[in-house]
Enzyme design. Sequence first.
Site, PDB file in Angstrom:
ATOM      1  N   SER A  54       0.664  -1.135   0.000  1.00  0.00           N
ATOM      2  CA  SER A  54      -0.143  -0.033   0.102  1.00  0.00           C
ATOM      3  C   SER A  54       0.876   1.151   0.164  1.00  0.00           C
ATOM      4  O   SER A  54       0.694   2.269  -0.846  1.00  0.00           O
ATOM      5  CB  SER A  54      -1.003   0.066   1.267  1.00  0.00           C
ATOM      6  OG  SER A  54      -1.873  -0.984   1.241  1.00  0.00           O
ATOM      7  N   GLY A  86      -5.832  -3.631  -8.216  1.00  0.00           N
ATOM      8  CA  GLY A  86      -6.959  -2.897  -7.822  1.00  0.00           C
ATOM      9  C   GLY A  86      -6.697  -1.829  -7.195  1.00  0.00           C
ATOM     10  O   GLY A  86      -7.342  -0.613  -7.378  1.00  0.00           O
ATOM     11  N   ARG A 129     -13.684  -6.719 -11.169  1.00  0.00           N
ATOM     12  CA  ARG A 129     -13.898  -6.181 -10.073  1.00  0.00           C
ATOM     13  C   ARG A 129     -14.669  -4.787  -9.847  1.00  0.00           C
ATOM     14  O   ARG A 129     -14.600  -4.227 -11.098  1.00  0.00           O
ATOM     15  CB  ARG A 129     -12.775  -5.919  -9.301  1.00  0.00           C
ATOM     16  CG  ARG A 129     -11.832  -7.373  -8.869  1.00  0.00           C
ATOM     17  CD  ARG A 129     -10.398  -6.880  -8.313  1.00  0.00           C
ATOM     18  NE  ARG A 129     -10.560  -6.472  -7.096  1.00  0.00           N
ATOM     19  CZ  ARG A 129      -9.540  -6.099  -6.255  1.00  0.00           C
ATOM     20  NH1 ARG A 129      -8.265  -6.389  -6.603  1.00  0.00           N
ATOM     21  NH2 ARG A 129      -9.554  -5.789  -4.890  1.00  0.00           N
ATOM     22  N   SER A 172     -13.718   1.419   2.633  1.00  0.00           N
ATOM     23  CA  SER A 172     -12.730   1.089   1.571  1.00  0.00           C
ATOM     24  C   SER A 172     -11.605   2.250   1.645  1.00  0.00           C
ATOM     25  O   SER A 172     -12.102   3.292   1.496  1.00  0.00           O
ATOM     26  CB  SER A 172     -13.246   1.060   0.378  1.00  0.00           C
ATOM     27  OG  SER A 172     -12.616   0.877  -0.685  1.00  0.00           O
ATOM     28  N   GLN A 207      -9.578   2.270  -0.723  1.00  0.00           N
ATOM     29  CA  GLN A 207      -9.215   2.793  -1.914  1.00  0.00           C
ATOM     30  C   GLN A 207     -10.234   3.668  -2.381  1.00  0.00           C
ATOM     31  O   GLN A 207      -9.689   4.692  -3.267  1.00  0.00           O
ATOM     32  CB  GLN A 207      -9.259   1.307  -2.678  1.00  0.00           C
ATOM     33  CG  GLN A 207      -8.125   0.130  -2.620  1.00  0.00           C
ATOM     34  CD  GLN A 207      -8.237  -0.993  -3.466  1.00  0.00           C
ATOM     35  OE1 GLN A 207      -9.317  -1.038  -4.215  1.00  0.00           O
ATOM     36  NE2 GLN A 207      -7.398  -1.838  -3.205  1.00  0.00           N
ATOM     37  N   ASP A 231      -7.234  -7.555   4.525  1.00  0.00           N
ATOM     38  CA  ASP A 231      -6.510  -8.609   3.493  1.00  0.00           C
ATOM     39  C   ASP A 231      -5.795  -9.762   4.189  1.00  0.00           C
ATOM     40  O   ASP A 231      -5.438 -10.728   3.483  1.00  0.00           O
ATOM     41  CB  ASP A 231      -5.206  -7.727   3.014  1.00  0.00           C
ATOM     42  CG  ASP A 231      -5.558  -6.728   1.908  1.00  0.00           C
ATOM     43  OD1 ASP A 231      -6.801  -6.960   1.200  1.00  0.00           O
ATOM     44  OD2 ASP A 231      -5.023  -5.802   1.556  1.00  0.00           O
ATOM     45  N   LYS A 274     -12.909  -9.307  -3.826  1.00  0.00           N
ATOM     46  CA  LYS A 274     -11.361  -9.148  -3.840  1.00  0.00           C
ATOM     47  C   LYS A 274     -10.989  -9.761  -5.171  1.00  0.00           C
ATOM     48  O   LYS A 274     -11.510 -10.113  -5.993  1.00  0.00           O
ATOM     49  CB  LYS A 274     -10.652  -9.693  -2.506  1.00  0.00           C
ATOM     50  CG  LYS A 274     -11.031  -9.016  -1.256  1.00  0.00           C
ATOM     51  CD  LYS A 274     -10.063  -7.588  -1.513  1.00  0.00           C
ATOM     52  CE  LYS A 274     -10.305  -6.645  -0.347  1.00  0.00           C
ATOM     53  NZ  LYS A 274      -9.345  -5.629  -0.276  1.00  0.00           N
ATOM     54  N   ARG A 277      -3.451 -14.346  -2.088  1.00  0.00           N
ATOM     55  CA  ARG A 277      -3.537 -14.479  -0.777  1.00  0.00           C
ATOM     56  C   ARG A 277      -4.324 -15.870  -0.197  1.00  0.00           C
ATOM     57  O   ARG A 277      -3.951 -16.546   0.819  1.00  0.00           O
ATOM     58  CB  ARG A 277      -4.469 -13.342   0.010  1.00  0.00           C
ATOM     59  CG  ARG A 277      -3.688 -12.028  -0.118  1.00  0.00           C
ATOM     60  CD  ARG A 277      -4.176 -10.956   0.670  1.00  0.00           C
ATOM     61  NE  ARG A 277      -3.490  -9.665   0.468  1.00  0.00           N
ATOM     62  CZ  ARG A 277      -2.445  -9.163   0.724  1.00  0.00           C
ATOM     63  NH1 ARG A 277      -1.494  -9.937   1.291  1.00  0.00           N
ATOM     64  NH2 ARG A 277      -2.061  -8.096   0.321  1.00  0.00           N
TER      65      ARG A 277
END
Length: 439
Positions: free
Chosen positions: A27, A99, A127, A171, A173, A319, A346, A392
């Site tokens: 990130s 994403g 997505r 979120s 993002q 995550d 995701k 993941r």
Amino acid sequence: MKNNVKYIVKKVIKPIKGRIKVPGDKSISHRAVMFGSLSNGITNIKGFLEGYDSLATLKAFKEMGVSIFGPKNKKLCIKGVGIYGLKNPKNKLKLGNSGTSMRLLAGLLSGQKFKTQITGDKSLSSRPMNRVAIPLRLMGAKIKTYKNGRPPIKIIGNRLQGIKYIMPIASAQVKSCLLIAGIYAKGETKIIEKGCTRDHTERMLKNFGYKIKTKKSTISLIGGYNLQATNIKIPSDISSAAFFLVAASIIPNSELLLEKVGINPTRIGVINILRKMGADIKLLNETNWCNEPVADIRVKYTSLKGIDIPKDQVPLAIDELPILLVAAANAEGITRLRGASELRVKESDRIISMAKGFTCIGVKNKVYEDGIDIIGTKNYKGGYINSYGDHRVAMSFTIAALKASDEIIIDDCINVSTSFPNFKELSNNIGIKIKEVKI
């Protein structure tokens, strides 16, 4: 051309011991490249994650005319062009599986003076992007998505207007997308969160000298100011560290020290949840890098117990929930996860992906719309797991295999390199033997 990777992992015999350092925070790597490119002056970055996702962000800014030297030994040097210095890319910006790249760039590109199209791979193209497109349109953005609000995204740069926006979902993002768009907007952009989400964008903007206000659940900024170049040191990614935190917690007599891990309070849900399950985790040598808290994390084996995962911790561990479900599978009793519907959008539907994998190896579970129940067991079998191209999920079942009665084969692992390019090598160094088969 080999375009698929399988992992074959067997039960470990010996405890996991050692001292390791996982790669840089993904990130923070994304945001360091973005704000370094938009700043005035030279930004030097140490600890950059050389994974596919963050490299997609780097490549996009190169294609928009930014001079970026590196990565070399996890270091970058960026010659910023200022907030209005980007150039129209000659081609579509291809963002692979990232994403974060797509959603944050949607906000940035909405305020430019040129047209762009951003696209991604098959997974990213499934997505939801209306969650950024709808509020961006409220700001005046000319943005068009494909069917059902999916990528690719076409953007015609336009003059933006600041808005007050109450987030319908938690979120980081979406929040970050709107804050970046707010840099190009007239007046104030104010974001009101219903739940806490990671705050790397807010911290990073302050590092680059941009005035931003944060008060409880409200974040606001006024558009039109410049960013000033700075030097950024990126800590190790707690999302990557989480796999080893769980591994050492479930393998008897194990003890690991994970070096220089970011412990941002909006990211430590994984530690809080594991501790609630009984994990023996201590933070050592706490310090601060570029407005981000950092520590060494020591974890020792202990018996875990099933819990009801607190809903307020879910956004702080979004995550890390797949690997936390592996901890739950090895805990005594039932672990219940609710309030995690975000997992369904995701890289895969992570609730279903994990549930199918657990069913395959004999871990009882029950799926809900916004979560899952996991019934812990001392014995589960080997099997064949489809990771659905989700890095993941792939790494989580790699750790699950360490306690399985027989080997676990995990299919479609090539995307592990999006966030953790040396996962196999680092695992092998501490006794987690992963056989990689390219097909």
